[in-house]
Design a protein around this motif. Structure first.
Motif, short mmCIF file in Angstrom:
data_model
loop_
_atom_site.label_atom_id
_atom_site.label_comp_id
_atom_site.label_asym_id
_atom_site.label_seq_id
_atom_site.Cartn_x
_atom_site.Cartn_y
_atom_site.Cartn_z
N PHE A 92 40.50 45.88 42.16
CA PHE A 92 42.20 45.63 41.84
C PHE A 92 42.76 44.63 42.60
CE2 PHE A 92 42.06 50.60 41.56
CZ PHE A 92 42.53 50.78 40.50
N GLY A 93 41.95 44.12 43.50
CA GLY A 93 42.43 42.98 44.08
C GLY A 93 42.37 41.42 43.51
N LEU A 94 41.20 41.60 42.43
CA LEU A 94 40.78 40.55 41.61
C LEU A 94 41.86 40.62 40.41
CD1 LEU A 94 38.95 38.22 40.96
CD2 LEU A 94 37.62 39.69 39.85
N CYS A 95 41.90 41.64 39.65
CA CYS A 95 42.65 42.10 38.35
C CYS A 95 43.92 42.33 38.73
CB CYS A 95 41.97 42.91 37.60
SG CYS A 95 40.23 42.51 37.40
N GLY A 96 44.38 42.81 39.84
CA GLY A 96 45.96 43.27 40.04
C GLY A 96 45.86 44.81 39.63
N VAL A 97 46.89 45.45 40.17
CA VAL A 97 47.03 46.93 39.98
C VAL A 97 47.80 47.17 38.63
CG1 VAL A 97 47.59 48.98 40.86
CG2 VAL A 97 46.73 47.28 42.69
N PRO A 98 47.25 47.74 37.76
CA PRO A 98 48.05 48.07 36.46
C PRO A 98 49.26 48.99 36.82
CG PRO A 98 45.86 48.21 36.19
CD PRO A 98 45.79 48.28 37.61
N GLY A 99 50.05 48.72 36.01
CA GLY A 99 51.61 49.32 36.25
C GLY A 99 51.48 50.94 35.70
N ARG A 100 50.65 51.06 34.73
CA ARG A 100 50.52 52.34 34.18
C ARG A 100 49.22 53.14 34.66
NH1 ARG A 100 51.37 51.28 27.55
NH2 ARG A 100 53.42 50.44 27.66
N PRO A 101 49.85 54.49 34.93
CA PRO A 101 48.83 55.17 35.78
C PRO A 101 47.30 55.35 34.80
CG PRO A 101 50.86 56.37 35.86
CD PRO A 101 51.00 55.19 35.14
N LEU A 102 47.63 55.58 33.48
CA LEU A 102 46.18 55.81 32.70
C LEU A 102 45.30 54.51 32.82
CD1 LEU A 102 44.62 57.33 30.65
CD2 LEU A 102 46.01 56.32 28.81
N ARG A 103 45.91 53.20 32.74
CA ARG A 103 45.28 52.13 32.96
C ARG A 103 44.32 51.96 34.10
NH1 ARG A 103 49.02 47.58 29.68
NH2 ARG A 103 48.61 48.66 27.28
N ARG A 104 45.35 52.23 35.25
CA ARG A 104 45.21 52.11 36.67
C ARG A 104 43.66 53.04 36.82
NH1 ARG A 104 49.41 53.04 38.88
NH2 ARG A 104 49.07 55.06 39.59
N PHE A 105 43.90 54.34 36.49
CA PHE A 105 42.54 55.23 36.65
C PHE A 105 41.48 54.86 35.59
CE2 PHE A 105 46.08 58.06 38.14
CZ PHE A 105 45.36 58.63 39.18
N LEU A 106 41.69 54.35 34.84
CA LEU A 106 40.55 53.76 33.65
C LEU A 106 39.79 52.78 34.34
CD1 LEU A 106 39.06 53.90 30.98
CD2 LEU A 106 40.84 52.47 30.15
N LEU A 107 40.58 51.60 35.04
CA LEU A 107 40.03 50.55 35.70
C LEU A 107 38.94 51.07 36.91
CD1 LEU A 107 39.42 47.52 35.82
CD2 LEU A 107 41.69 47.29 37.22
N GLY A 108 39.95 51.90 37.53
CA GLY A 108 39.13 52.30 38.92
C GLY A 108 37.99 53.23 38.43
N GLY A 109 38.02 54.16 37.51
CA GLY A 109 36.86 54.81 37.14
C GLY A 109 35.53 53.88 36.76
N VAL A 110 36.01 52.94 35.82
CA VAL A 110 34.98 52.08 35.43
C VAL A 110 34.41 51.50 36.53
CG1 VAL A 110 34.48 50.00 33.98
CG2 VAL A 110 35.93 51.92 33.00
N ALA A 111 35.06 50.54 37.43
CA ALA A 111 34.68 49.95 38.80
C ALA A 111 33.82 50.78 39.42
CB ALA A 111 36.04 49.33 39.59
N GLY A 112 34.19 52.25 39.78
CA GLY A 112 33.10 52.96 40.49
C GLY A 112 31.98 53.36 39.87
N GLY A 113 32.23 53.77 38.39
CA GLY A 113 30.94 53.76 37.82
C GLY A 113 30.13 52.95 37.48
N ALA A 114 30.58 51.49 37.56
CA ALA A 114 29.59 50.49 37.72
C ALA A 114 28.47 50.62 38.86
CB ALA A 114 30.48 49.14 37.65
#
Length: 430
Positions: free
Chosen positions: A358-380
């Motif tokens: 999130f610090g590198l890419c920024g926090v998406p404004g839309r909740p769906l995109r934010r949760f998708l990015l967080g889930g992918v990062a944790g899943g990695a």
């Protein structure tokens, strides 16, 4: 929900036996939930604790080595309410911070920290072989040679094989008239008056050395016992079959605790007595019923079968806990320290990596995109640990889900910095 072996759900696994240590542990376990809900109402804390605990206990009906209990639901719910009551006066006394600002250069630094931490989870795994076995131990049935772990029951057959049987092979042995196959290094022994040999060596010294050399060179084994218990109140554990010197030093041991079975296997990772961890089944024994028990070790995974069904499973490959033994002495004996450390490390690393992303890419404004990015990062992080550090699909799935959940929790906890509204000042001419 540790371990993750599955079984056919049954209400017969429910046991409501009060244990003071377990009750206190459950209170402490759910107190953070109540503290987190301190800003709401006591009704909400009660309902959250009740629903979450009930879901956990229902899931345990289908999990190997778990014992669901209505007392656990009661103690967990009470813990949530106690946590709420503790949080309320604290919220009145101290300022309740709504957010904590994280600067982007600092949060990006969490990425290399998380990567280095992940590498430490993948390397330097201990040997899970029999290199710490002792050739001075003796194979016995029904008791330790010291005579202080007696077992009441009958053994009709016993065999030890220098290889790991597959689940299909174990299932083929479950017939009441099926004889145990050959190729065993011990047996198959036929017992007709087994109680006369309980607590005495079953093999000569030459045979014991041959057993030791064969198993140590193979680093695999299958112990098969056809047995019937005469008492469901035995503890200790009561020794059904043991390859040991005394109750605290042994190469392996199959025992009974109440209506459950336990199997301990000594490796460099599981300790001198094989109890870190030990396999513990659910309620599988009953009076008047003969059981075929098979303990299988394939060089990494230890499994316990009863009548062809998997009842317990443990990975003996992960590293032992880093928690000092002096500190562990004060913790409950049944607490799964190693699993808690591993799970906690995975969740922490996944959370750090997600914050860094999130610090590198920024926090998406839309909740769906934010949760998708967080889930992918944790899943990695979970996927890396699964692919390079875990051989058990069930354990790998659990790790992946835990890491994805950690990423989603971080996603729900962050928000982008709002820009200050622009103020336009209009100058009027005089």
């Amino acid at each position: 929900m540790i371990p993750t072996g599955l079984r056919h759900p049954s209400l017969s696994y429910i046991q409501d036996i009060f244990n003071s240590a377990d009750f206190v542990n459950n209170l402490i376990l759910y107190m953070p939930l109540g503290i987190a809900l301190g800003g709401t109402s006591v009704t909400r804390a009660f309902l959250f604790g009740l629903c979450l605990s009930t879901c956990a206990e229902v899931l345990q009906l289908g999990y190997v080595d778990r014992i669901p209990s209505f007392l656990d639901i009661l103690s967990n719910t009470c813990g949530a309410v106690i946590g709420y009551l503790i949080a309320r006066p604290l919220l009145r006394t101290f300022h309740d911070p709504q957010s904590l600002r994280l600067y982007r250069p600092v949060t990006v630094g969490a990425i290399p920290i998380a990567i280095l931490a992940t590498l430490t989870l993948l390397h330097h795994r201990p040997a899970s072989d029999f290199s710490n076995w002792s050739p001075a131990f003796h194979l016995a049935a029904g008791n330790e040679l010291t005579g202080d772990r007696p077992w009441s029951g009958t053994i009709s057959e016993l065999a030890i094989y220098p290889f790991a049987m597959s689940p299909a092979q174990v299932s083929d042995l479950t017939g009441q008239t099926t004889e145990l196959p050959g190729a065993a290094i011990v047996g198959p022994m036929q017992f007709t008056a087994s109680t006369t040999r309980f607590g005495r060596p079953l093999l000569s010294r030459h045979e014991e050395l041959a057993l030791y050399k064969k198993l140590v060179s193979a680093n695999q084994l299958t112990l098969v016992v056809r047995m019937q218990t005469n008492n469901l109140e035995q503890s200790g554990p009561a020794r059904i079959v043991t390859y040991s010197l005394n109750p605290v030093s042994g190469n392996f041991m199959l025992g009974q605790i109440g209506n459950t079975l336990t199997f301990r296997l000594r490796t460099p990772g599981s300790g001198l007595s094989g109890s870190e961890p030990a396999l513990n089944s659910g309620p599988v024994l009953s009076l008047g019923h003969s059981n075929l028990v098979a303990a299988v070790y394939d060089g990494r995974i230890s499994r316990l079968y009863v009548d062809g069904k998997l009842v317990a499973e443990a990975d003996l490959g992960p590293r032992r806990p880093r928690l000092p033994r002096r500190g562990r002495h004060w913790l409950p004996g049944q607490l799964p320290i190693r699993e808690i450390e591993l799970g906690g490390a995975e969740i922490l690393v996944s959370g750090l990596f997600t914050i860094g992303i999130f610090g590198l890419c920024g926090v998406p404004g839309r909740p769906l995109r934010r949760f998708l990015l967080g889930g992918v990062a944790g899943g990695a992080i979970g996927a890396i640990v699964w692919v390079f550090g875990v051989s058990n699909p069930g354990l790998g799935t659990r790790i992946l889900l835990e890491c994805v959940a950690a990423g989603l929790v971080i996603s729900a906890s962050v928000e982008g910095e709002r820009a200050a509204p622009r103020v336009q000042v209009q100058q009027r001419g005089l």
